[in-house]
Design an enzyme around this catalytic site. Structure first.
Site, PDB file in Angstrom:
ATOM      1  N   ASP A  17      20.653   2.638   4.707  1.00 57.40           N
ATOM      2  CA  ASP A  17      20.483   3.443   5.922  1.00 57.40           C
ATOM      3  C   ASP A  17      21.269   2.902   7.118  1.00 57.40           C
ATOM      4  OD1 ASP A  17      18.858   1.210   6.099  1.00 57.40           O
ATOM      5  OD2 ASP A  17      17.075   2.290   6.783  1.00 57.40           O
ATOM      6  N   LYS A  60       8.186  -1.223  -1.726  1.00 58.85           N
ATOM      7  CA  LYS A  60       7.575   0.039  -1.304  1.00 58.85           C
ATOM      8  C   LYS A  60       6.836   0.794  -2.418  1.00 58.85           C
ATOM      9  CE  LYS A  60      11.616   1.161   0.771  1.00 58.85           C
ATOM     10  NZ  LYS A  60      12.603   1.819   1.631  1.00 58.85           N
TER      11      LYS A  60
HETATM   12 MG    MG Z   1      14.894   5.509   8.606  1.00 57.43          MG
END
Ligand code: MG
Ligand code: ADP
Length: 474
Positions: free
Chosen positions: A196, A161
């Protein structure tokens, strides 16, 4: 002379529908393959569906209380949160976002982690803390690939990223953060590293007194669930320790060998132009990053057969990733007649994708809707397989007692949250896989902000583990 299509639009659509349709047998075959690969990944290091041990040995049940910090380093922002758990499944949260500059993303690791520590300091100065403890506990959501060896230890494998601090890979990111906090004499201890997916599981567990699975359907797709520790064979843990551990499946990599996934030429097109070819094929059939691109591949194929927009395209339709999954959502939500000036599908095609209005017939509008439905339905049905496979694998596919509490699944991500009919279609496939009764028990709920609340709950869980002497390290 207008070119004459070699097939009719009906023939073309029927063909596509067949290629994308997952019948009962296909769903069951994929579920079986999932479970084979769960076993393989639990016993072997380096599997494509990696089955990563997280060292989180329990899921909260909503009775937890306390104040915890969370630090979330995602794609663009850094977020600091303080979460107060009320012990009844509820919480309050204060949070602030801090921008991470490109210079920090690519400079020395020390600068980036010093910036994170400074942001925590700023947050505590600006907002104060409701904790009276000498030392605040903090969970760290770090959404990059790490090799974890304890709940608070993880080595960065490589950046993604757009991050590229060259001296960080190979280092323990918790230690980098803790050292930076210590240099500033900030009384915060980072005691949990979570991703996450695990965050979604913990957050849902806290909100609903226990959860079996946390699943992400956003940019990517992934799931985490609580596993019987004796099945995590690759860890080789001595007996007498904790009974369970949360496993981060990395199910995006399910069946990269393509033994059962019914991969179409449209998927192959998307795959061969993707950054990591032949990798995460399952994810490429499901997740927000790719769905629009798969639909674009189908739509341009129809243009090439001269059965859509009279064979005309637009610059945007010819551009990779220009047809966003969010447009599919808008199209699938559109119930206006194709001829109506308010027809959202027509607007997406003409105003957003810049197809000249004279090339968009009412039939084309219907065709585009149908293609989105075909691609979106396959994604939902494949998602159902992932959910059902975990429930089956963990012995939770059917009710086990008369006071059955159902099977709680925490979900997060824009696709499950916003894509019309996604859950309904997922449930339809669940009914095939788990039966009518089995499907009814599955309670799917948004674990919104799993990366904030989930990290705080990770810190809590780590603290509980320390207290009970259940620390696991390899
Ligand atoms: Mg997310
Ligand atoms: P992340 O995965 O980074 O946490 P999200 O869960 O918001 O972020 O997922 C972002 C992905 O979801 C993007 O690939 C985007 O194309 C897609 N997306 C954004 N909005 C929608 C929408 N309304 N419907 C379907 N997909 C969407």
């Amino acid at each position: 002379m207008p070119a004459v299509p070699s097939i009719t639009i009906q023939e073309a659509l029927t063909d596509i529908e067949q290629q994308f349709w997952l019948d009962e047998q296909a769903l069951k075959d994929i579920s079986r393959r999932f479970q084979e690969l769960f076993h393989y990944g639990l016993a072997n290091h380096g599997a494509e569906m990696a089955m990563i041990p997280t060292f989180v040995t329990g899921v909260p049940d909503g009775t937890e209380t306390g104040t915890y910090l969370a630090l979330d380093l995602g794609g663009t922002n850094l977020r600091v949160c303080e979460i107060n758990l009320d012990g009844k499944g509820g919480f309050t949260m204060k949070q602030e976002k801090y921008k991470v500059s490109d210079a920090l993303k690519r400079g020395p690791a020390k600068d980036l982690f010093d910036y994170m520590a400074r942001s925590v300091d700023t947050f505590l100065t600006d907002y104060g803390t409701s904790s009276s403890d000498d030392e605040l506990l903090m969970g760290f959501t770090f959404s990059f690939p790490v090799e974890q060896t304890a709940i608070d230890k993880g080595t960065l494998i490589h950046w993604t990223k757009g991050f590229d601090c060259p001296d960080a890979p190979g280092k323990d990111v918790v230690k980098l953060l803790q050292d930076a906090l210590d240099r500033k004499h900030i009384k915060v201890r980072v005691n949990a590293l979570v991703n996450d997916t695990v965050g979604a599981l913990l957050a849902r567990g806290y909100q609903t007194s226990g959860a079996l699975l946390g699943a992400i359907f956003g940019t990517g797709t992934n799931g985490a669930y609580l596993e019987d520790i004796t099945k995590v064979k690759k860890l080789n843990l001595p007996s007498g320790g904790p009974s369970h551990m949360v496993i981060n499946t990395e199910w995006g990599g399910m069946d990269d060998e393509r033994k059962v996934l019914p991969v179409t030429i449209f998927d192959n097109y998307v795959d061969r132009k993707s950054i990591r070819q032949r990798n995460h094929v399952f994810e490429k059939m499901i997740s927000g990053m790719y769905l629009g691109e798969v639909a674009r591949a189908v739509l341009t194929h129809l243009m090439d057969h001269l059965v859509l927009f009279k064979g005309f395209s637009s610059e945007l339709f010819n551009t990779m990733y220009a047809f966003d999954t969010a447009y599919m959502s808008a199209i699938e939500a559109d119930e206006e007649p194709a001829s109506s000036p308010n027809c959202a599908t027509r607007k997406v095609l003409i105003e957003t994708m810049k197809v000249p209005a004279e090339h968009v017939s009412d039939e084309d509008v219907e065709t585009v809707r149908k293609v989105c439905r075909i691609v979106g339905t396959r994604a939902a049905r494949l998602s159902a397989v992932a959910v059902a496979a975990v429930l089956d694998h963990t012995g939770n596919a059917q009710s086990k007692s008369t006071d059955d509490q159902g099977a709680n699944v925490g979900v997060d991500g824009s696709v499950i949250e916003f894509y019309p009919h996604f859950e309904e279609r997922l449930r339809e496939a669940l009914r095939i896989l788990l039966g009518e009764q089995g499907e009814k028990r599955v309670k799917i709920g948004l674990a919104k902000d799993g990366s904030g609340v989930g990290a705080a709950l990770g810190a809590l869980q780590a603290f509980k583990q320390e207290q009970s002497g259940h620390r696991v390290e390899i």
